[in-house]
Design a protein around this motif. Structure first.
Motif, PDB file in Angstrom:
ATOM      1  N   ILE A 162       9.056  -7.314 -14.611  1.00 32.89           N
ATOM      2  CA  ILE A 162       8.905  -7.864 -15.965  1.00 32.89           C
ATOM      3  C   ILE A 162      10.178  -7.151 -16.787  1.00 32.89           C
ATOM      4  O   ILE A 162      10.959  -8.108 -17.521  1.00 32.89           O
ATOM      5  CB  ILE A 162       7.601  -7.161 -16.646  1.00 32.89           C
ATOM      6  N   PRO A 163      10.384  -5.847 -16.884  1.00 36.35           N
ATOM      7  CA  PRO A 163      11.475  -5.243 -17.385  1.00 36.35           C
ATOM      8  C   PRO A 163      12.949  -6.078 -16.862  1.00 36.35           C
ATOM      9  O   PRO A 163      13.918  -6.190 -17.747  1.00 36.35           O
ATOM     10  CB  PRO A 163      11.515  -3.880 -17.163  1.00 36.35           C
ATOM     11  N   SER A 164      13.058  -5.992 -15.656  1.00 37.91           N
ATOM     12  CA  SER A 164      14.308  -6.775 -14.993  1.00 37.91           C
ATOM     13  C   SER A 164      14.590  -8.007 -15.783  1.00 37.91           C
ATOM     14  O   SER A 164      15.599  -8.447 -15.902  1.00 37.91           O
ATOM     15  CB  SER A 164      14.137  -6.818 -13.651  1.00 37.91           C
ATOM     16  N   PHE A 165      13.443  -9.137 -15.440  1.00 35.87           N
ATOM     17  CA  PHE A 165      13.575 -10.388 -16.357  1.00 35.87           C
ATOM     18  C   PHE A 165      13.999 -10.492 -17.779  1.00 35.87           C
ATOM     19  O   PHE A 165      14.771 -11.119 -18.151  1.00 35.87           O
ATOM     20  CB  PHE A 165      12.500 -11.158 -16.000  1.00 35.87           C
ATOM     21  N   PHE A 176       6.273 -17.265  -6.442  1.00 37.22           N
ATOM     22  CA  PHE A 176       5.894 -18.169  -5.396  1.00 37.22           C
ATOM     23  C   PHE A 176       5.682 -17.174  -4.208  1.00 37.22           C
ATOM     24  O   PHE A 176       4.349 -17.283  -3.457  1.00 37.22           O
ATOM     25  CB  PHE A 176       6.918 -19.040  -4.708  1.00 37.22           C
ATOM     26  N   THR A 177       6.303 -16.288  -4.010  1.00 37.82           N
ATOM     27  CA  THR A 177       6.018 -15.273  -2.880  1.00 37.82           C
ATOM     28  C   THR A 177       4.865 -14.304  -3.199  1.00 37.82           C
ATOM     29  O   THR A 177       4.287 -13.879  -2.179  1.00 37.82           O
ATOM     30  CB  THR A 177       7.403 -14.511  -2.470  1.00 37.82           C
ATOM     31  N   GLN A 178       5.008 -13.814  -4.540  1.00 41.50           N
ATOM     32  CA  GLN A 178       3.674 -13.123  -4.885  1.00 41.50           C
ATOM     33  C   GLN A 178       2.459 -13.692  -4.373  1.00 41.50           C
ATOM     34  O   GLN A 178       1.451 -13.168  -4.180  1.00 41.50           O
ATOM     35  CB  GLN A 178       4.044 -12.605  -6.323  1.00 41.50           C
ATOM     36  N   THR A 179       2.598 -15.130  -4.975  1.00 42.49           N
ATOM     37  CA  THR A 179       1.282 -15.768  -4.923  1.00 42.49           C
ATOM     38  C   THR A 179       0.818 -16.017  -3.506  1.00 42.49           C
ATOM     39  O   THR A 179      -0.195 -15.979  -3.204  1.00 42.49           O
ATOM     40  CB  THR A 179       1.186 -17.254  -5.174  1.00 42.49           C
ATOM     41  N   TYR A 180       1.888 -16.041  -2.444  1.00 41.28           N
ATOM     42  CA  TYR A 180       1.590 -16.197  -1.016  1.00 41.28           C
ATOM     43  C   TYR A 180       0.945 -14.932  -0.722  1.00 41.28           C
ATOM     44  O   TYR A 180      -0.109 -14.888   0.169  1.00 41.28           O
ATOM     45  CB  TYR A 180       2.806 -16.772  -0.305  1.00 41.28           C
ATOM     46  N   LEU A 181       1.554 -13.842  -1.082  1.00 43.94           N
ATOM     47  CA  LEU A 181       1.023 -12.653  -0.525  1.00 43.94           C
ATOM     48  C   LEU A 181      -0.278 -12.221  -1.099  1.00 43.94           C
ATOM     49  O   LEU A 181      -1.039 -11.486  -0.266  1.00 43.94           O
ATOM     50  CB  LEU A 181       1.969 -11.471  -1.105  1.00 43.94           C
ATOM     51  N   MET A 236       4.483  -4.743  -2.976  1.00 44.05           N
ATOM     52  CA  MET A 236       4.508  -5.761  -3.815  1.00 44.05           C
ATOM     53  C   MET A 236       4.144  -5.357  -5.460  1.00 44.05           C
ATOM     54  O   MET A 236       4.719  -5.636  -6.329  1.00 44.05           O
ATOM     55  CB  MET A 236       3.319  -6.980  -3.554  1.00 44.05           C
ATOM     56  N   ILE A 237       3.485  -4.298  -5.394  1.00 40.63           N
ATOM     57  CA  ILE A 237       3.091  -3.562  -6.661  1.00 40.63           C
ATOM     58  C   ILE A 237       4.300  -3.078  -7.385  1.00 40.63           C
ATOM     59  O   ILE A 237       4.615  -3.256  -8.684  1.00 40.63           O
ATOM     60  CB  ILE A 237       1.892  -2.466  -6.507  1.00 40.63           C
ATOM     61  N   ILE A 238       5.203  -2.336  -6.700  1.00 42.94           N
ATOM     62  CA  ILE A 238       6.531  -1.864  -7.272  1.00 42.94           C
ATOM     63  C   ILE A 238       7.356  -3.083  -7.614  1.00 42.94           C
ATOM     64  O   ILE A 238       8.028  -3.008  -8.778  1.00 42.94           O
ATOM     65  CB  ILE A 238       7.217  -0.709  -6.039  1.00 42.94           C
ATOM     66  N   LEU A 239       7.457  -4.099  -6.876  1.00 43.23           N
ATOM     67  CA  LEU A 239       8.239  -5.282  -7.172  1.00 43.23           C
ATOM     68  C   LEU A 239       7.826  -5.791  -8.654  1.00 43.23           C
ATOM     69  O   LEU A 239       8.632  -6.261  -9.615  1.00 43.23           O
ATOM     70  CB  LEU A 239       8.369  -6.512  -6.056  1.00 43.23           C
TER      71      LEU A 239
END
Length: 294
Positions: free
Chosen positions: A9-12, A53-58, A1-4
């Motif tokens: 941020i730069p991708s967005f 949403f997924t990050q918060t769940y994880l 998840m850290i890599i994502l």
């Protein structure tokens, strides 16, 4: 998840910068790049809305908003994002055959409407309408959501095996296969028919083929293993309870959305790349930029 998160941020920022340029020479306004613009919109939705949403769940091991409608929205968002991702890529790979070898079909306004705009809009509507309808209308004996599971344990549209198989075949396996076959055949057709193309057509076709092959390769490398794993899981050969399978199903769909802005920037030449790099440097390294200008 850290890599994502690091890439997120730069991708967005890259996707937003690519779409907000309103100059007349924006390459995304060209007809052959319209699908890429749609893929950027999907990436922005995935990175800015769905992925948090997924990050918060994880992090919390529980979904952030614990209501039935929030779970339905989460499922529609996730499945719609992934479905559009694959279907748009398949559409682009097929359309590039017409743009390269039958570009006369796109010269008139009516022909563009018939062969480009209407099919593109129908493809998007086909995905969104199906995802919204099955996730809101399909019911089953166990309608309760488990807020401690990814996507609340899914809606009945995925829990029911027959509906899950339909989704996997129509929105995962078939578009992935179409994109794979079409992207492989495109350079082969180009080599065979290169002698019949004029010099200008040959140069333009070569650029589109390189661009298509680069983008399609990244998508296929992600979605082909994903579709195989889903098919094996549905048939009981692999289990969703396996941590490796669960992790891949959770993270896998976001890879293409995170990489799409960078791939598009790399494959579309022109002024946008230089201006974007300047914007990125100003955002992340303002002190270095200011020191060089004085």
């Amino acid at each position: 998840m850290i890599i994502l998160t690091i890439i997120q941020i730069p991708s967005f920022f890259c996707a937003i910068q690519s779409l907000r340029f309103n100059q007349q020479n924006n390459p995304l306004k060209d007809l052959q790049n319209h699908v890429l613009a749609c893929l950027l919109f999907v990436s922005i939705w995935a990175i800015g809305i769905d992925l948090p949403f997924t990050q918060t769940y994880l992090v919390l091991n529980v979904v952030p908003i614990r209501t039935s409608w929030a779970c339905i929205f989460y499922n529609i968002s996730f499945l719609g994002m992934t479905g559009l991702n694959r279907m748009l890529m398949a559409f682009m790979c097929v359309e590039r055959h017409f743009l390269v070898f039958h570009n006369h079909l796109y010269r008139g306004h009516r022909s563009r409407l018939l062969f480009h705009y209407i099919p593109l809009c129908l493809t998007i509507l086909f995905v969104l309408m199906y995802i919204i309808m099955v996730n809101t209308l399909v019911s089953c004996s166990d309608m309760s959501f488990d807020y401690t599971r990814f996507m609340c344990g899914y809606t009945c549209a995925i829990r029911l095996r027959d509906h899950a198989i339909v989704y996997i075949w129509i929105y995962v396996f078939i578009p992935t296969a179409i994109a794979t076959i079409a992207s492989i055949l495109l350079p082969i057709r180009f080599i065979i028919q290169k002698a019949s193309l004029q010099r200008i057509q040959w140069y333009r076709a070569r650029k589109m083929i390189i661009q298509t092959s680069t983008i399609a390769s990244a998508y296929i490398l992600c979605w082909l293993p994903y579709s195989i794993i889903l098919q094996l899981s549905i048939n009981g050969i692999m289990s969703f309870n396996d941590p490796n399978v669960s992790r891949f199903v959770t993270y896998g769909p976001y890879i293409t959305s995170l990489l799409t802005p960078f791939i598009i920037q790399h494959t579309i030449p022109g002024w946008m790349n230089k201006k974007l790099m300047k914007e990125i440097k100003l955002l992340f390294f303002p002190e270095q930029i200011n020191s060089t200008t004085h």
